[in-house]
Design a protein around this motif. Structure first.
Motif, PDB file in Angstrom:
ATOM      1  N   GLU A 155       1.818 -18.828 -43.736  1.00  0.00           N
ATOM      2  CA  GLU A 155       1.965 -17.488 -43.167  1.00  0.00           C
ATOM      3  C   GLU A 155       3.407 -17.007 -43.198  1.00  0.00           C
ATOM      4  OE1 GLU A 155       0.437 -17.776 -39.245  1.00  0.00           O
ATOM      5  OE2 GLU A 155      -1.623 -18.138 -39.869  1.00  0.00           O
ATOM      6  N   LEU A 156       4.361 -17.937 -43.209  1.00  0.00           N
ATOM      7  CA  LEU A 156       5.770 -17.555 -43.153  1.00  0.00           C
ATOM      8  C   LEU A 156       6.580 -18.459 -44.069  1.00  0.00           C
ATOM      9  CD1 LEU A 156       8.121 -15.946 -41.838  1.00  0.00           C
ATOM     10  CD2 LEU A 156       8.238 -17.783 -40.118  1.00  0.00           C
ATOM     11  N   GLN A 165      11.843 -13.444 -52.804  1.00  0.00           N
ATOM     12  CA  GLN A 165      11.095 -12.609 -51.870  1.00  0.00           C
ATOM     13  C   GLN A 165      10.130 -11.678 -52.605  1.00  0.00           C
ATOM     14  OE1 GLN A 165      14.432 -10.997 -49.371  1.00  0.00           O
ATOM     15  NE2 GLN A 165      12.955 -11.331 -47.718  1.00  0.00           N
ATOM     16  N   THR A 207      10.483 -19.414 -45.101  1.00  0.00           N
ATOM     17  CA  THR A 207      11.893 -19.339 -44.704  1.00  0.00           C
ATOM     18  C   THR A 207      12.753 -19.787 -45.884  1.00  0.00           C
ATOM     19  OG1 THR A 207      11.360 -19.828 -42.399  1.00  0.00           O
ATOM     20  CG2 THR A 207      13.642 -20.140 -43.079  1.00  0.00           C
ATOM     21  N   ALA A 223       0.186 -11.039 -47.507  1.00  0.00           N
ATOM     22  CA  ALA A 223       0.131 -11.394 -46.080  1.00  0.00           C
ATOM     23  C   ALA A 223       1.011 -12.577 -45.715  1.00  0.00           C
ATOM     24  CB  ALA A 223      -1.308 -11.666 -45.638  1.00  0.00           C
ATOM     25  N   VAL A 224       1.928 -12.957 -46.601  1.00  0.00           N
ATOM     26  CA  VAL A 224       2.897 -14.008 -46.289  1.00  0.00           C
ATOM     27  C   VAL A 224       4.248 -13.348 -46.054  1.00  0.00           C
ATOM     28  CG1 VAL A 224       4.081 -16.076 -47.093  1.00  0.00           C
ATOM     29  CG2 VAL A 224       1.660 -15.738 -47.638  1.00  0.00           C
ATOM     30  N   ASP A 225       4.833 -13.549 -44.882  1.00  0.00           N
ATOM     31  CA  ASP A 225       6.138 -12.975 -44.563  1.00  0.00           C
ATOM     32  C   ASP A 225       7.254 -13.895 -45.043  1.00  0.00           C
ATOM     33  OD1 ASP A 225       5.010 -10.770 -43.268  1.00  0.00           O
ATOM     34  OD2 ASP A 225       4.809 -11.882 -41.392  1.00  0.00           O
ATOM     35  N   THR A 226       8.412 -13.325 -45.266  1.00  0.00           N
ATOM     36  CA  THR A 226       9.577 -14.090 -45.721  1.00  0.00           C
ATOM     37  C   THR A 226      10.792 -13.714 -44.892  1.00  0.00           C
ATOM     38  OG1 THR A 226       8.696 -14.001 -47.982  1.00  0.00           O
ATOM     39  CG2 THR A 226      10.965 -14.742 -47.721  1.00  0.00           C
ATOM     40  N   VAL A 227      11.562 -14.732 -44.459  1.00  0.00           N
ATOM     41  CA  VAL A 227      12.839 -14.501 -43.785  1.00  0.00           C
ATOM     42  C   VAL A 227      13.912 -15.265 -44.544  1.00  0.00           C
ATOM     43  CG1 VAL A 227      11.849 -14.083 -41.509  1.00  0.00           C
ATOM     44  CG2 VAL A 227      12.422 -16.408 -42.176  1.00  0.00           C
ATOM     45  N   ARG A 285       5.996 -11.453 -52.226  1.00  0.00           N
ATOM     46  CA  ARG A 285       5.290 -10.204 -51.906  1.00  0.00           C
ATOM     47  C   ARG A 285       4.217  -9.886 -52.940  1.00  0.00           C
ATOM     48  NH1 ARG A 285      10.466  -8.218 -50.512  1.00  0.00           N
ATOM     49  NH2 ARG A 285      10.632  -7.263 -52.583  1.00  0.00           N
ATOM     50  N   HIS A 304       1.602 -13.483 -53.175  1.00  0.00           N
ATOM     51  CA  HIS A 304       1.016 -14.110 -51.983  1.00  0.00           C
ATOM     52  C   HIS A 304       0.969 -13.072 -50.867  1.00  0.00           C
ATOM     53  CE1 HIS A 304       1.388 -18.016 -53.960  1.00  0.00           C
ATOM     54  NE2 HIS A 304       2.591 -17.633 -54.340  1.00  0.00           N
TER      55      HIS A 304
END
Length: 551
Positions: free
Chosen positions: A503-504, A522, A506, A531-535, A526, A529
């Motif tokens: 899901e996330l 990033q 990093t 619905a996968v967030d990136t920080v 997007r 994948h």
């Protein structure tokens, strides 16, 4: 009367057992006094069977779309898998192993002789799964069922199931005489009571009356009327266990067989009521212990734990009385000490409230450095985050020094800084110490990590031979990808990690990383994948252009 157990019969058995456990749940909960009088055995058995039934339904529904039925082998294996992943409590975990043992035999032969073998294998495997088997429990009931089935001749399935049910029922009536705590409470074993219900459901299914035309009630009472009065209320607060462990810890574990052998030994040293069931790389672990954090940490060392559940049922009153009898200074709070390389990451950890021990490439880290950081924090409770496998022994030595000075210390076995950051994200000083450590350990264990590095010379790796200048993608510490540049290798590593879900993401950029590396990765996440967030964080250490975490 069927002579083989087909997929439809397996489904009917699961559904019938689930309905019967639903009706008996409160009764079974009320007589639950062993191994812990927490009044939830009936509920745990119901939830375990519910998971088994749902798994079988899913398999049959999938085949129904194409107008057919699966083989019995697929149905019984689905039943066992569903029970394993949904097992709750001591009794539910044992039931899962019983169903697993049965499935192994029934997958080979689903006739009367196969059922006899299945019941025998189920009882034997359940005894092996329990670290210290006790007679007068559902293990005894399972063995009696297997013996009775073996003694019943004939080729028909239903008589064999009926014999097993009768043998289990008779054995259940004897459990108060076999186990003192049951005799004193005047009850039969709760887990055994549930197993009798499951075996009765099997008999009813094979006799053809699983549809329960009796309006939802069993035709007759099948359990001996052993009095149980007001159940657990008669022996005091069900959540107070004088002298017993404080926590029940359960988790699913992905691990190799040899790792589980060592895990059993370690958990047996720190707890009781230990049951480890499963196989083929997937296990369900159950233990009662005072050190919930250590129990989860053992799972992290053995493999990949998930679905971690920790239940507190310890003697809170006893702890309070001890505290009142031995007054001491008020706790000075809780500190988290994180070992970190790179100024940017150090700043992030400081913002999260951690005390930071900086790793410098030109200065070897010593346990005394970490012990000094612990003292500076001035806390009575300390959580240590090594954030590197290579530093585990050094941080462990510092933990021992701190414990010798009277501090309460837990080491969360973070292998990468991204695991340490995940642990810090769920850290809550307001929680009890054990609960906080369990939450942090679970968060770290649920975070897969990877890093990119540039090979300095030709070398053999797990992914083949690399040359000097090649970009290496390491996943969970092992070289998994050899690439020509950072973007290409990072993309492949991310795809492999996210193939198992996430899901996330990093991304931690190290010194010397190209300025567009994070943007390009990033963009790939997007696009590929959803619905996968990136920080993204900058300021990692030297020698590693990128560290990746996937939660």
């Amino acid at each position: 009367m069927p002579h083989t157990l087909d997929a439809a019969a397996v489904r009917d058995w699961c559904r019938t057992a689930l309905r019967a456990l639903g009706r008996a749940r409160e009764e079974i909960d009320a007589i639950n006094v062993y191994p812990v009088a927490d009044g939830d055995t009936g509920t745990n058995l119901y939830l375990t069977m519910e998971s088994a039934a749902q798994s079988v339904d899913a398999v049959l529904d999938g085949h129904a779309a194409s107008g057919g039925l699966p083989e019995a082998t697929e149905a019984v294996r689905a039943m066992a898998h569903g029970a394993l992943i949904g097992a709750r409590g001591n009794s539910g975990t044992i039931l899962a192993q019983l169903l697993r043992g049965m499935s192994e035999a029934l997958a080979e032969r689903a006739d009367a002789e196969g059922l006899r073998t299945a019941l025998g294998l189920a009882a034997a495997s359940a005894y092996q799964a329990v670290a210290h088997p006790v007679e007068g429990t559902m293990l005894t009931v399972a063995s009696a069922a297997a013996r009775a089935a073996r003694e019943r001749d004939g080729d028909a399935l239903a008589p064999v199931a009926a014999a097993a049910h009768a043998g289990a029922r008779d054995a259940l009536a004897l459990t108060p005489a076999q186990l003192g705590v049951l005799g004193r409470a005047g009850v039969v074993d709760a887990g055994g009571r549930g197993l009798v219900t499951v075996l009765e459901a099997l008999e009813r299914t094979l006799r053809g009356d699983a549809a329960e035309q009796d309006g939802g009630r069993t035709a007759q009472r099948t359990v001996p009327p052993v009095p149980y009065g007001c159940g657990t209320r008669g022996i005091g607060d069900p959540h107070v266990v004088p002298g017993g462990p404080a926590f029940e810890v359960i988790y699913l574990l992905e691990a190799a067989d040899d790792a589980v052998t060592a895990l059993r030994a370690r958990l047996d040293r720190i707890g009781d009521s230990l049951v480890v069931v499963g196989g083929g790389g997937l296990w369900n672990v159950h233990v009662h212990t005072d050190d919930a954090g250590a129990a989860v940490e053992a799972g992290v060392e053995a493999g990949r734990p998930h679905r971690i559940r920790v239940t507190h049922f310890g003697d809170v009153q006893r702890l309070r009385e001890n505290a009142a009898a031995e007054p001491g200074p008020e706790p000075a709070g809780r500190a988290v000490v994180a070992v970190v390389e790179g100024e940017g990451l150090a700043g992030l950890c400081l913002q999260a409230g951690a005390t930071v021990v900086a790793v410098r490439p030109d200065e070897p880290l010593a346990s005394g450095d970490i012990a000094e950081a612990v003292r500076r924090g001035g806390a009575d409770e300390v959580v240590l985050l090594p954030n590197d496998d290579a530093l585990r022994d050094i941080v462990g030595a510092a933990a021992q020094r701190a414990r010798a000075e009277g501090l309460r210390v837990a080491l969360v076995p973070t292998r990468s800084v991204v695991q340490g950051m995940a642990a810090l994200a769920v850290h809550q000083p307001s929680r009890r110490f054990d609960e906080d450590v369990v939450a942090m350990t679970a968060a770290a264990g649920a975070t897969r990590y990877a890093e990119l590095a540039v090979a300095a010379h030709e070398s053999w790796t797990m992914a083949g031979v690399c040359q000097a200048g090649d970009v290496l993608g390491l996943i969970d510490g092992d070289v998994a990808v050899i690439g020509g540049n950072l973007v290409e290798t990072g993309t492949i590593v991310l795809d492999r990690m996210l193939a198992a879900g996430g899901e996330l993401v990093t991304l931690v950029l190290g010194e010397g990383a190209p300025p567009d590396l994070a943007d390009r990765l990033q963009a790939h996440v997007r696009e590929s994948h959803l619905a996968v967030d990136t920080v993204v964080y900058a300021g990692g250490g030297r020698g590693r252009p990128l560290v990746i975490g996937v939660e």
